[in-house]
Motif scaffolding. Structure first.
Motif, PDB file in Angstrom:
ATOM      1  N   GLY A  61      19.294  -1.087   1.279  1.00 28.21           N
ATOM      2  CA  GLY A  61      18.476  -1.113   2.488  1.00 28.21           C
ATOM      3  C   GLY A  61      18.311   0.240   3.164  1.00 28.21           C
ATOM      4  N   LYS A  62      18.739   1.329   2.483  1.00 33.87           N
ATOM      5  CA  LYS A  62      18.571   2.658   3.099  1.00 33.87           C
ATOM      6  C   LYS A  62      17.124   3.114   2.939  1.00 33.87           C
ATOM      7  N   GLY A  63      16.634   3.890   3.908  1.00 35.89           N
ATOM      8  CA  GLY A  63      15.264   4.392   3.829  1.00 35.89           C
ATOM      9  C   GLY A  63      14.244   3.280   4.025  1.00 35.89           C
ATOM     10  N   GLN A  64      14.533   2.351   4.957  1.00 34.91           N
ATOM     11  CA  GLN A  64      13.589   1.256   5.235  1.00 34.91           C
ATOM     12  C   GLN A  64      13.381   1.108   6.737  1.00 34.91           C
ATOM     13  N   TRP A  65      12.154   0.797   7.094  1.00 32.70           N
ATOM     14  CA  TRP A  65      11.806   0.605   8.508  1.00 32.70           C
ATOM     15  C   TRP A  65      10.936  -0.635   8.643  1.00 32.70           C
ATOM     16  N   ARG A  66      11.283  -1.493   9.588  1.00 31.92           N
ATOM     17  CA  ARG A  66      10.455  -2.686   9.813  1.00 31.92           C
ATOM     18  C   ARG A  66       9.383  -2.373  10.850  1.00 31.92           C
ATOM     19  N   ILE A  67       8.211  -2.878  10.622  1.00 30.13           N
ATOM     20  CA  ILE A  67       7.102  -2.665  11.549  1.00 30.13           C
ATOM     21  C   ILE A  67       6.584  -4.041  11.928  1.00 30.13           C
ATOM     22  N   LEU A  68       7.088  -4.537  13.052  1.00 28.35           N
ATOM     23  CA  LEU A  68       6.793  -5.930  13.409  1.00 28.35           C
ATOM     24  C   LEU A  68       5.485  -6.051  14.172  1.00 28.35           C
ATOM     25  N   ARG A  69       5.144  -4.989  14.936  1.00 27.08           N
ATOM     26  CA  ARG A  69       3.918  -5.036  15.735  1.00 27.08           C
ATOM     27  C   ARG A  69       3.335  -3.632  15.842  1.00 27.08           C
ATOM     28  N   GLU A  70       2.132  -3.568  16.369  1.00 29.65           N
ATOM     29  CA  GLU A  70       1.403  -2.298  16.392  1.00 29.65           C
ATOM     30  C   GLU A  70       2.198  -1.202  17.103  1.00 29.65           C
ATOM     31  N   SER A  71       2.931  -1.603  18.141  1.00 29.66           N
ATOM     32  CA  SER A  71       3.653  -0.584  18.913  1.00 29.66           C
ATOM     33  C   SER A  71       4.799   0.059  18.117  1.00 29.66           C
ATOM     34  N   ASP A  72       5.176  -0.526  16.960  1.00 30.79           N
ATOM     35  CA  ASP A  72       6.249   0.078  16.148  1.00 30.79           C
ATOM     36  C   ASP A  72       5.749   1.231  15.285  1.00 30.79           C
ATOM     37  N   VAL A  73       4.425   1.273  15.061  1.00 34.74           N
ATOM     38  CA  VAL A  73       3.883   2.211  14.074  1.00 34.74           C
ATOM     39  C   VAL A  73       4.234   3.655  14.429  1.00 34.74           C
ATOM     40  N   HIS A  74       4.050   3.970  15.710  1.00 38.40           N
ATOM     41  CA  HIS A  74       4.241   5.357  16.134  1.00 38.40           C
ATOM     42  C   HIS A  74       5.681   5.817  15.877  1.00 38.40           C
ATOM     43  N   GLU A  75       6.611   4.955  16.263  1.00 38.36           N
ATOM     44  CA  GLU A  75       8.033   5.303  16.116  1.00 38.36           C
ATOM     45  C   GLU A  75       8.427   5.466  14.636  1.00 38.36           C
ATOM     46  N   VAL A  76       7.927   4.568  13.803  1.00 39.98           N
ATOM     47  CA  VAL A  76       8.255   4.645  12.373  1.00 39.98           C
ATOM     48  C   VAL A  76       7.614   5.901  11.764  1.00 39.98           C
ATOM     49  N   GLU A  77       6.393   6.193  12.204  1.00 38.73           N
ATOM     50  CA  GLU A  77       5.721   7.397  11.693  1.00 38.73           C
ATOM     51  C   GLU A  77       6.562   8.639  12.014  1.00 38.73           C
ATOM     52  N   ARG A  78       7.125   8.651  13.218  1.00 39.18           N
ATOM     53  CA  ARG A  78       7.969   9.788  13.601  1.00 39.18           C
ATOM     54  C   ARG A  78       9.234   9.843  12.726  1.00 39.18           C
ATOM     55  N   ALA A  79       9.810   8.667  12.473  1.00 38.66           N
ATOM     56  CA  ALA A  79      11.006   8.625  11.619  1.00 38.66           C
ATOM     57  C   ALA A  79      10.676   9.126  10.208  1.00 38.66           C
ATOM     58  N   ALA A  98       0.865  -1.184   0.000  1.00 42.29           N
ATOM     59  CA  ALA A  98       0.000   0.000   0.000  1.00 42.29           C
ATOM     60  C   ALA A  98       0.896   1.226   0.000  1.00 42.29           C
ATOM     61  N   GLY A  99       0.388   2.316  -0.562  1.00 38.12           N
ATOM     62  CA  GLY A  99       1.202   3.533  -0.649  1.00 38.12           C
ATOM     63  C   GLY A  99       0.740   4.580   0.347  1.00 38.12           C
ATOM     64  N   LEU A 100       1.645   5.504   0.696  1.00 40.13           N
ATOM     65  CA  LEU A 100       1.238   6.649   1.514  1.00 40.13           C
ATOM     66  C   LEU A 100       1.952   7.912   1.052  1.00 40.13           C
ATOM     67  N   THR A 101       1.245   9.028   1.171  1.00 36.91           N
ATOM     68  CA  THR A 101       1.818  10.301   0.732  1.00 36.91           C
ATOM     69  C   THR A 101       2.138  11.205   1.920  1.00 36.91           C
ATOM     70  N   VAL A 102       1.572  10.888   3.070  1.00 36.18           N
ATOM     71  CA  VAL A 102       1.931  11.617   4.304  1.00 36.18           C
ATOM     72  C   VAL A 102       2.111  10.589   5.426  1.00 36.18           C
ATOM     73  N   PRO A 103       3.059  10.865   6.360  1.00 33.27           N
ATOM     74  CA  PRO A 103       3.365   9.867   7.384  1.00 33.27           C
ATOM     75  C   PRO A 103       2.151   9.410   8.189  1.00 33.27           C
ATOM     76  N   ASP A 104       1.133  10.283   8.389  1.00 33.03           N
ATOM     77  CA  ASP A 104       0.046   9.827   9.254  1.00 33.03           C
ATOM     78  C   ASP A 104      -0.908   8.832   8.561  1.00 33.03           C
ATOM     79  N   GLN A 105      -0.603   8.487   7.320  1.00 33.15           N
ATOM     80  CA  GLN A 105      -1.363   7.393   6.686  1.00 33.15           C
ATOM     81  C   GLN A 105      -0.744   6.029   6.977  1.00 33.15           C
ATOM     82  N   LEU A 106       0.342   6.031   7.771  1.00 30.15           N
ATOM     83  CA  LEU A 106       1.077   4.780   7.978  1.00 30.15           C
ATOM     84  C   LEU A 106       0.204   3.681   8.602  1.00 30.15           C
ATOM     85  N   ALA A 107      -0.521   4.037   9.671  1.00 28.74           N
ATOM     86  CA  ALA A 107      -1.314   3.020  10.374  1.00 28.74           C
ATOM     87  C   ALA A 107      -2.330   2.386   9.416  1.00 28.74           C
TER      88      ALA A 107
END
Ligand code: ATP
Ligand code: MG
Length: 392
Positions: free
Chosen positions: A156-174, A126-135
């Motif tokens: 592998g630059k510009g990549q973030w793993r999201i293993l569980r729901e609690s990761d979403v917030h941190e990745v969104e901030r990144a 899925a695509g996103l154009t603004v970070p708050d569409q991440l969830a």
């Protein structure tokens, strides 16, 4: 209109002068072509072996005019060169692969969209154009997931793993911290692959194509570390990979060298991770182990010459020299010890500055059998892990 054959003695242009551009330049010069290398970085390795060197920004109008006048055809060493520049050059010279192909490939969302809409197997995304569409995007593909910048990522630059729901917030901030205007991201489901593979496909201007043997690849921290060729295991998997490669490049109407990075799932089915519209790190073994290397094929495709017959002359294991590996190798007896290993072929890219994660060179281990080459590669890697060898 059929593009004319470009004979040796002519000038070929390459955008990007890193190690891939340098290996293209060596192959072209061996065939008697001259090469114009355009890379804004004056330290880029290919400048040293170019016939003509253009160390100027890619938007420099004077260079565009000069470069176009000089060259008979243009290719590029990686997908992050500006597609706009390729389009401008294409008005007057053949650019291979074309700017239209580059445009599809250089944006991960476009690329995955192209593959999915043509029925080729890819992970859900899925695509996103603004970070708050991440969830929302992660909700579409599920956990675990991986988020990548749509453009300009590599190794592998510009990549973030999201293993569980609690990761979403941190990745969104990144994402917010690194966001630039107009930036987009892709979220893909993280595939529990059994192994990573790659297949090189070459397609000529006449539509003829050929494939190289399947490679099995190991990555460390998102960077290719080793490739084994031929990939061990079932020949049915290799046949399917080759078929998939040909179909994708045909559908793209691509002319040049392409590499499909693949995930093999348990059960043997394949997913396409991504397409590179150029020679690939996992194909460096072709220089030492094949009748015709991937770089010579790039020259042949760019100049409308016949493609070379592909034959593997020896099993091969390629080991990348990344960052400090180069320092370890160059200290003490490192190089002597390596060159004493039967079948070891060293390639150093001549980069003056060693940086962590930077590709500094590679070694191809050749052997009568893959296990012979693997043993030598293992011995070498164990030596690297121990640090500098003592002088004899
Ligand atoms: P490179 O320049 O090395 O090709 P890149 O920056 O273009 O890398 P990718 O190829 O997308 O990025 O990802 C690098 C590595 O991260 C992959 O080879 C794989 O090991 C891992 N990876 C990427 N996407 C996924 C995914 N959807 N599922 C599982 N692993 C993945
Ligand atoms: Mg990749």
């Amino acid at each position: 209109m059929k593009d004319p054959v470009i004979e040796p003695g002519s000038v070929l242009g390459v955008l990007g002068g890193g190690q891939l551009g340098a290996m293209f330049t060596l192959a072209a010069r061996r065939l008697g072509y001259h090469v114009a290398v355009w890379d804004p970085d004056p330290e880029a390795p290919a400048h040293r072996i170019a016939t003509y060197s253009f160390p100027f920004p890619f938007d420099d109008q004077h260079t565009i005019a000069q470069f176009t006048d000089l060259v008979r055809a243009v290719t590029y060493e990686w997908e992050n060169v500006p597609a706009e520049l390729c389009r401008a050059l294409e008005q007057q010279r053949p650019v291979r692969p074309s700017s239209a192909v580059l445009r599809v490939i250089q944006d991960r969302l476009e690329q995955k969209g192209f593959l999915a809409s043509n029925g080729f197997p890819v992970s859900s995304f899925a695509g996103l154009t603004v970070p708050d569409q991440l969830a929302m995007a992660v909700a579409q593909v599920g956990y675990p997931a991986i988020c990548k910048t749509a453009t300009a990522g590599y190794d592998g630059k510009g990549q973030w793993r999201i293993l569980r729901e609690s990761d979403v917030h941190e990745v969104e901030r990144a994402l917010s911290e690194s966001a630039r205007p107009g930036m987009r991201w892709i979220v893909e489901s993280l595939i529990p692959f059994e192994r990573e593979l790659s297949i090189l496909v070459v397609r000529g201007a006449d539509g003829q194509s050929c494939t190289y043997p399947l490679a099995e690849n190991e990555h460390e921290e998102g960077i290719l570390r080793t490739s084994k060729v031929p990939a061990p295991g079932s020949s049915a998997v290799a046949d399917r990979a080759a078929m998939l490669g040909r179909q994708v490049v045909h559908r793209l109407e691509g002319v040049g060298v392409f590499c499909l990075e693949l995930f093999q799932l348990s059960g043997g089915s394949l997913l396409i991770n991504e397409i590179a519209p150029r020679p690939h790190n996992s194909g460096h073994y072709t220089i030492d182990a094949c009748t015709v290397s991937q770089f010579e094929q790039q020259v042949r495709a760019a100049s409308s010459m016949p493609l070379g017959e592909v034959r593997l002359l020896s099993p091969a294991v390629m080991v990348n020299l990344i960052g400090e590996d180069a320092a370890v190798l160059m200290k003490g007896a490192g190089c002597r010890t390596l060159l004493d290993i039967p079948g070891a072929v060293l390639h150093l890219y001549g980069k003056s500055v060693i940086r962590p994660r930077r590709k500094m060179g590679h070694v191809t281990f050749l052997g009568e059998s893959l296990s012979f080459a693997l043993n030598h590669a293992r011995q070498f890697r164990d030596g690297l892990a121990k640090g500098p060898a003592q002088p004899a």
